[in-house]
Design an enzyme around this catalytic site. Structure first.
Site, PDB file in Angstrom:
ATOM      1  N   ASP A  50       0.975  -1.140  -0.061  1.00  0.00           N
ATOM      2  CA  ASP A  50       0.039   0.055   0.100  1.00  0.00           C
ATOM      3  C   ASP A  50       1.068   1.253  -0.092  1.00  0.00           C
ATOM      4  O   ASP A  50       0.595   2.325   0.726  1.00  0.00           O
ATOM      5  CB  ASP A  50      -0.862  -0.155   1.108  1.00  0.00           C
ATOM      6  N   LYS A  61       1.808   2.005  -5.295  1.00  0.00           N
ATOM      7  CA  LYS A  61       2.496   1.313  -6.637  1.00  0.00           C
ATOM      8  C   LYS A  61       1.387   1.663  -7.661  1.00  0.00           C
ATOM      9  O   LYS A  61       1.930   1.869  -8.717  1.00  0.00           O
ATOM     10  CB  LYS A  61       2.848  -0.137  -6.182  1.00  0.00           C
ATOM     11  N   GLY A 107      -4.343  -4.666  -4.014  1.00  0.00           N
ATOM     12  CA  GLY A 107      -5.288  -3.587  -4.448  1.00  0.00           C
ATOM     13  C   GLY A 107      -4.814  -2.402  -4.811  1.00  0.00           C
ATOM     14  O   GLY A 107      -3.979  -1.722  -3.956  1.00  0.00           O
ATOM     15  N   HIS A 108      -4.640  -2.127  -6.063  1.00  0.00           N
ATOM     16  CA  HIS A 108      -3.871  -0.729  -6.546  1.00  0.00           C
ATOM     17  C   HIS A 108      -5.000   0.042  -6.790  1.00  0.00           C
ATOM     18  O   HIS A 108      -6.010   0.000  -7.932  1.00  0.00           O
ATOM     19  CB  HIS A 108      -3.133  -1.319  -7.717  1.00  0.00           C
ATOM     20  N   GLN A 137       2.942  -6.951  -3.812  1.00  0.00           N
ATOM     21  CA  GLN A 137       2.724  -6.656  -2.583  1.00  0.00           C
ATOM     22  C   GLN A 137       4.340  -5.978  -2.080  1.00  0.00           C
ATOM     23  O   GLN A 137       5.021  -5.948  -3.120  1.00  0.00           O
ATOM     24  CB  GLN A 137       2.814  -7.995  -1.578  1.00  0.00           C
TER      25      GLN A 137
HETATM   26  P1  IMP Z   1      -2.493 -12.817   1.756  1.00  0.00           P
HETATM   27  O1  IMP Z   1      -1.502 -12.543   0.743  1.00  0.00           O
HETATM   28  O2  IMP Z   1      -3.690 -12.896   1.698  1.00  0.00           O
HETATM   29  O3  IMP Z   1      -1.989 -14.604   2.053  1.00  0.00           O
HETATM   30  O4  IMP Z   1      -2.167 -12.378   3.204  1.00  0.00           O
HETATM   31  C1  IMP Z   1      -0.649 -12.587   3.799  1.00  0.00           C
HETATM   32  C2  IMP Z   1      -0.413 -11.143   4.303  1.00  0.00           C
HETATM   33  O5  IMP Z   1      -0.096 -10.077   3.433  1.00  0.00           O
HETATM   34  C3  IMP Z   1      -1.231 -10.449   5.335  1.00  0.00           C
HETATM   35  O6  IMP Z   1      -1.036  -9.588   6.345  1.00  0.00           O
HETATM   36  C4  IMP Z   1      -2.307  -9.330   4.152  1.00  0.00           C
HETATM   37  O7  IMP Z   1      -2.632  -8.511   4.964  1.00  0.00           O
HETATM   38  C5  IMP Z   1      -0.839  -8.989   3.487  1.00  0.00           C
HETATM   39  N1  IMP Z   1      -1.281  -8.323   2.130  1.00  0.00           N
HETATM   40  C6  IMP Z   1      -1.511  -9.183   1.199  1.00  0.00           C
HETATM   41  N2  IMP Z   1      -1.725  -8.322   0.064  1.00  0.00           N
HETATM   42  C7  IMP Z   1      -1.674  -7.066   0.445  1.00  0.00           C
HETATM   43  C8  IMP Z   1      -1.481  -5.754  -0.155  1.00  0.00           C
HETATM   44  O8  IMP Z   1      -2.098  -5.796  -1.433  1.00  0.00           O
HETATM   45  N3  IMP Z   1      -1.498  -4.845   0.678  1.00  0.00           N
HETATM   46  C9  IMP Z   1      -1.177  -4.899   1.900  1.00  0.00           C
HETATM   47  N4  IMP Z   1      -0.983  -6.172   2.807  1.00  0.00           N
HETATM   48  C10 IMP Z   1      -1.202  -7.088   1.859  1.00  0.00           C
END
Ligand code: IMP
Length: 429
Positions: free
Chosen positions: A13, A16, A40-41, A222
């Protein structure tokens, strides 16, 4: 040809989406290399906000090719919905969006398992999009790739095997496996015709693009501190958003990567569980959350907020060999009296200047801060670096010095024009 990797240097976040969108007009191809629709961009195009989860942020430019490479995990339903959303907004993707035939697919049981695991003892705070369980199957060598999804018999056999393997966890948690299977087969039949034209050998497409001297931008999903190897393990995502992830995530050799650009926010946010040394639990944390609109673009969760952590960004600069940075959301700090930067950690009397690997140190270390006077002046709307309040300029220069990479661009809002090119116009490729 030239290639550029754009990645996040904190816990995601960082902005990007806007940065990729800003640079994408100089690129021919924009490629996602890891993650899935957990990302989420958010970007503004023609004064309208768009949130993209799976499709590269360059898609809003009509003539760019956008690839979802093999390192990405793809939920076919989410892909269809995102394409439909773009279509509804007049953005055509046909013949310029392609998805790797080797990308592994996320099926409903991955999402169930993600949710079930989150209710157990080790809570990661995932997005519950099935990302981790899908990558798990890939590593276990029972995963289903897009190419397998297209081949009816192969898919049915693999699905059967996967449901057998997951039978007990699904049944014990109240899932009717027969109904689940029926639904998955029905979805496939409905999606097949739609999805087939998007499936391609993206590795070969990239190889050809490189040979034809095209400019290629690789976009991470990420932040680096969520990297499976170099992040705050186990509170990480299940892939490698650092620059090293590009080679295996798209199928090119390391010498094909020309440059790496890091995106860094002027403060830090994190969603989900895990260590965060400079987190603020007071009014300042709330201030940053409200001022920066720090709520997850995918899950809507309020983001944890804290002071800039130079230890974290220095670590990211090192592991990805980042040569330049874009600083975002400096405008969100304009009304703060006194600003802090975390320059090191302290645990049991020892000072840590490099990011520690130990879970205990990560969890209990206290931040060592440098303090700065607030900016005392307007930041929002400024378009020339030298016209920023002098304290804001000093803050930027101090960050550069602490993290070991120059800041080429300062972003002061979501719109394209709310951007300062610090040393004049930049040639990205
Ligand atoms: P997962 O990728 O859904 O397995 O989540 C693993 C960790 O990555 C968690 O702490 C999520 O909140 C974090 N995470 C995954 N995608 C994002 C993103 O796009 N922005 C911020 N945190 C993310």
């Amino acid at each position: 040809m030239s290639t550029l990797v754009v990645l996040g240097t904190q816990w995601g976040d960082e902005g990007k989406g806007k940065v990729v969108h800003y640079i994408a007009n100089q690129a021919d191809y924009i490629v996602r290399f890891q993650g899935g629709n957990n990302a989420g961009h958010t970007l503004i195009y023609k004064d309208k906000p768009f949130v993209l989860h799976l499709i590269p942020s360059g898609i809003l430019f009509p003539k760019k090719y956008c690839l979802i490479a093999n390192g990405v995990v793809v939920d076919p339903i989410a892909l269809k919905d995102e394409i439909a959303m773009l279509d509804d907004n007049g953005i055509a993707v046909k013949d310029r969006l392609f998805v790797s035939q080797q990308a592994h697919i996320i099926l409903p049981y991955h999402k169930f398992i993600d949710s079930i695991l989150e209710e157990g003892n080790v809570k990661i705070g995932t997005t519950k999009r099935g990302i981790g369980p899908c990558y798990c199957d890939k590593v276990k060598r029972i995963g289903i790739r897009l190419i397998d999804y297209l081949e009816k018999d192969v898919f049915e056999d693999l699905l059967e095997e996967n449901l057998k393997e997951k039978n007990s966890i699904l049944k014990n948690n109240g899932v009717n496996v027969k109904t689940l299977k029926k639904g998955i087969l029905k979805d496939r039949n409905k999606l097949l015709k739609f999805i087939t034209p998007f499936v391609a050998d993206t590795s070969l497409m990239i190889e050809n693009a490189i040979r034809n001297n095209k400019n290629i931008l690789f976009e991470s999903a990420q932040g680096s501190l969520l990297d499976l190897d170099f992040g705050t393990y186990p509170f990480v995502t299940s892939s490698n958003p650092i620059a090293g992830g590009v080679c295996s995530g798209v199928g090119i050799g390391p010498t094909k990567i020309a440059s790496v650009l890091g995106v860094v926010k002027a403060y830090v946010t994190r969603v989900g569980e895990g260590p965060f040394a400079s987190e603020l639990f007071d009014k300042m944390g709330e201030f940053l959350r409200e001022k920066g609109g720090e709520y997850g673009a995918t899950t809507g969760r309020p983001r944890r907020c804290g002071w800039f952590d130079a230890v974290v960004v220095r670590h990211s600069v090192r592991v990805s060999d980042i040569k330049r940075l874009v600083l975002t959301k400096l405008d969100c700090m304009e009304d703060i009296e006194r600003i802090k930067i975390c320059v090191a950690y302290k645990y049991k009397g020892k000072i840590y200047k490099e990011f520690p690997v130990s879970r205990t140190v990560q969890k209990y270390a206290k931040p060592v801060y440098e303090e700065f006077p607030g900016f005392k002046g307007k930041v929002k709307g400024v378009t020339d670096f030298k016209k920023l309040p002098i304290n804001a300029q000093k803050y930027v220069k101090r960050l550069e010095c602490l993290v070991g990479a120059p800041i080429d661009l300062v972003s002061l809002g979501r719109k394209r024009e709310e951007t300062i090119e610090v040393n004049g116009s930049v040639k990205w490729f």
